[in-house]
Design an enzyme around this catalytic site. Sequence first.
Site, PDB file in Angstrom:
ATOM      1  N   LEU A  98      24.969 -20.772  14.948  1.00 17.02           N
ATOM      2  CA  LEU A  98      23.947 -21.811  14.817  1.00 17.02           C
ATOM      3  C   LEU A  98      22.561 -21.206  14.676  1.00 17.02           C
ATOM      4  O   LEU A  98      22.247 -20.204  15.314  1.00 17.02           O
ATOM      5  CB  LEU A  98      23.946 -22.687  16.077  1.00 17.02           C
ATOM      6  N   LYS A 136      24.790 -27.064  24.885  1.00 14.40           N
ATOM      7  CA  LYS A 136      25.276 -25.802  24.331  1.00 14.40           C
ATOM      8  C   LYS A 136      25.832 -24.979  25.486  1.00 14.40           C
ATOM      9  O   LYS A 136      25.081 -24.518  26.344  1.00 14.40           O
ATOM     10  CB  LYS A 136      24.156 -25.049  23.617  1.00 14.40           C
ATOM     11  N   CYS A 171      21.794  12.991  37.042  1.00 15.39           N
ATOM     12  CA  CYS A 171      21.921  14.020  38.068  1.00 15.39           C
ATOM     13  C   CYS A 171      23.172  14.820  37.699  1.00 15.39           C
ATOM     14  O   CYS A 171      24.266  14.265  37.622  1.00 15.39           O
ATOM     15  CB  CYS A 171      22.100  13.376  39.441  1.00 15.39           C
ATOM     16  N   CYS A 198      26.818  15.399  44.189  1.00 17.28           N
ATOM     17  CA  CYS A 198      25.699  14.567  44.647  1.00 17.28           C
ATOM     18  C   CYS A 198      26.237  13.409  45.488  1.00 17.28           C
ATOM     19  O   CYS A 198      27.138  12.685  45.049  1.00 17.28           O
ATOM     20  CB  CYS A 198      24.959  14.019  43.426  1.00 17.28           C
TER      21      CYS A 198
HETATM   22  S1  IVH Z   1      28.978 -26.265  17.223  1.00 13.63           S
HETATM   23  C1  IVH Z   1      29.181 -25.447  13.255  1.00 13.63           C
HETATM   24  N1  IVH Z   1      28.626 -27.173  19.661  1.00 13.63           N
HETATM   25  O1  IVH Z   1      27.353 -21.726  20.251  1.00 13.63           O
HETATM   26  C2  IVH Z   1      28.768 -24.740  14.401  1.00 13.63           C
HETATM   27  N2  IVH Z   1      28.691 -24.826  19.302  1.00 13.63           N
HETATM   28  O2  IVH Z   1      25.433 -20.146  18.739  1.00 13.63           O
HETATM   29  C3  IVH Z   1      29.828 -24.590  15.386  1.00 13.63           C
HETATM   30  N3  IVH Z   1      28.494 -23.494  21.340  1.00 13.63           N
HETATM   31  O3  IVH Z   1      29.642 -20.159  18.129  1.00 13.63           O
HETATM   32  C4  IVH Z   1      29.319 -24.641  16.719  1.00 13.63           C
HETATM   33  N4  IVH Z   1      28.317 -25.168  22.735  1.00 13.63           N
HETATM   34  O4  IVH Z   1      30.502 -20.948  20.364  1.00 13.63           O
HETATM   35  C5  IVH Z   1      28.729 -26.088  18.871  1.00 13.63           C
HETATM   36  N5  IVH Z   1      28.367 -28.086  21.765  1.00 13.63           N
HETATM   37  C6  IVH Z   1      28.473 -27.019  20.986  1.00 13.63           C
HETATM   38  C7  IVH Z   1      28.429 -25.699  21.491  1.00 13.63           C
HETATM   39  C8  IVH Z   1      28.533 -24.631  20.608  1.00 13.63           C
HETATM   40  C9  IVH Z   1      28.363 -23.867  22.615  1.00 13.63           C
HETATM   41  C10 IVH Z   1      28.555 -22.102  20.859  1.00 13.63           C
HETATM   42  C11 IVH Z   1      29.614 -21.861  19.831  1.00 13.63           C
HETATM   43  C12 IVH Z   1      28.922 -21.222  18.666  1.00 13.63           C
HETATM   44  C13 IVH Z   1      27.652 -20.772  19.265  1.00 13.63           C
HETATM   45  C14 IVH Z   1      26.569 -20.711  18.222  1.00 13.63           C
END
Ligand code: IVH
Length: 673
Positions: A83, A116, A430, A435
């Site tokens: 993302l 997330k 070290c 030691c």
């Molecule tokens: S959608 C199309 N939803 O964040 C994109 N990802 O930084 C697919 N992740 O690889 C990801 N919570 O592992 C999505 N509610 C959520 C998420 C989420 C965690 C993780 C996921 C992704 C990563 C991207």
Amino acid sequence: MSSRAADQAASLRQQIERANYAYYVLDTPEITDAEYDRVFRELQALEAEHPEVFSPDSPTQRVGAPVASAFAKYTHKRPMLSLANAFSAEELAAWEERNARLVPEVRTAGYTTEIKIDGAAVTLTYEAGRFTVGATRGNGEIGENVTANLRTIADVPLTLKGRGWPRAMEVRGEVYLPYAGFKRVNEAREKEGEPLFANPRNAAAGGLRQLDPALTRKRRLRMFAFAVEPTEGTLPAGTHSEVLDLLDAWGFQVEPHRERCETLGDVQRQIASFEHRLPHLPFQADGVVVKVDRLRLHGELGVVGGREPRWAIARKFAPEVAVTRVKRIEINVGRTGALNPWASLEPVQITGVTVSAATLHNEELIAQKDIREGDRVEVIRAGEVIPQVVRPLLDGVDPATRSAPWRMPDRCPACGTAVERPADEVMRYCPNASCPGRILESIVHYASRGAMDIRGLGYERVRQLLDTGLIGNVADLYQVRSEQLIELDRFAKQSADQLVAAIEASKGRPLSSLLFGLGIRHVGKTVAVLLARRFGTMQALMQASEETVNAVPGVGPTIAGAVVAFFAESRNAELVGRLARAGLTFSEPGAGGGDGALAGRTYVLTGTLTTLSRAEATGLIEAAGGRVASSVSKKTDAVVAGEEAGSKLEKAKELGVEVIDEVELLRRVGRGS
Ligand code: IVH
């Protein structure tokens, strides 16, 4: 620049590129997985040792996570995307602007907001409603097949409830460890003197990649599902909100704080109300994911650079910062002799946790940030559970009142030996193998759970035994008597007897635990298991040439060199001799040269195995005394058939040769559940 290293790097890179081309483009691998991993690791090691030959377009940089050899590779049917981030309301608004220029309808198509989750991304394949294969994200195109481990996670449905799922689909989600579980895991590790996980994400990712699924189960991981990629058939849904409802109905856990928002204004309000609640969720969350709700628009908006979809974005928040004072800069001497600086802080609350110490990483960073004793500093705990000092606050501070710039000592704080700094490293070491700081760490490591698992022998006890002169190294542990312990502070008859019994019990631990416990450079748990399975006994390993060790699947020249060098040192050989006389078993169940469970048997592998790579299956069969042949004949004892097995399977049936699956193979080599 050392031109030899540069030539070597160029040659290794060429080998990897060529192997990649054969594997990914021509679909006809030229070298085995083990060979590939060996070359890859050699290049990684070379680049680590010679930063001057490093290049950002090296194949080591292209993959997000190199696919390790212990698990079979798994090619995702649809790429696993990542993302883009937005760090402010403005950046989020700009995201909608950009999208609306491509597809004006996004402004009115609605959004979803979701938490997330900060864990390890996984994909689960379901065919006709049954869980078949699960894998890690890897580099987004190829991950590792961790099916057996995923099956141990209670939130992973093995068969789906309800109806309406596509015939075949990949369900995407995040495996995570709630804070409570993280605390439990780290407390246990601390007691055992094992290194702590820096954050729940590492603990979850590590749990997923255990070689033994029973260990994954013990970690009690959880999973939230958040997306579906149908690979056969279609989804009965027009919006992402409906997809989440379906996942819920099919029996997945879906994070409950999800909302459907009509406009971006609603999204912004939703996020603002959530920002401060994020650190109080029962698991680590690192932002809010905003997704365009109408699925049809996902295709229209497309993906940027094959990596980031335009229809979703992660809204991230600045980590919580606290201000406190550095009392002192201290040093911890690690097992390898590395001097690790850390700051002892005046206690301060960050995201509900009292913080009194923070890592300072290394002397270069301390100098760069100009952190000195007595400074007022900003400290963050950015989801990372090990807090970090960000910077000193120097506004209005008279420079004359500050302490002198901090300098790494020239002598080891634990033993006074002059420290060394290898030419191209940031750490000082070290060099004194005796030691007390190093000895303390190495004995604690020896007693830790993945190693000899001596209950009750953590830092405090080891320090006490060292200080009172009862022990000086790990072999001395086996001479300690209960009557001697009772003489010491904080020991009663019962605790003394318990410790002696725990030390005694460690004599029967498998060879792999001992190899790991000895702290041989580059020999982590996985490599220790590979070596122990291949050689079966300590004696066989000690007599092996560097070439023989190097030939073990999953072991490269760096490791082989370190292993041989370790036993070549007389001090180490003597230590092993004393351990043998103390009565340690030194053997690996289910492994061994010629008298293993499969001694004299010939096996043939065909098709794709689920949890093992070919190299690993071969290694297991050979370690059990068997032989792996490439074609089936009357002399074949058994054929191990994986998915999409072809002509060899036919031939076996024709000749009446026994056909077994992977589970049966694991059972026969003593690794079954
Ligand atoms: S959608 C199309 N939803 O964040 C994109 N990802 O930084 C697919 N992740 O690889 C990801 N919570 O592992 C999505 N509610 C959520 C998420 C989420 C965690 C993780 C996921 C992704 C990563 C991207």
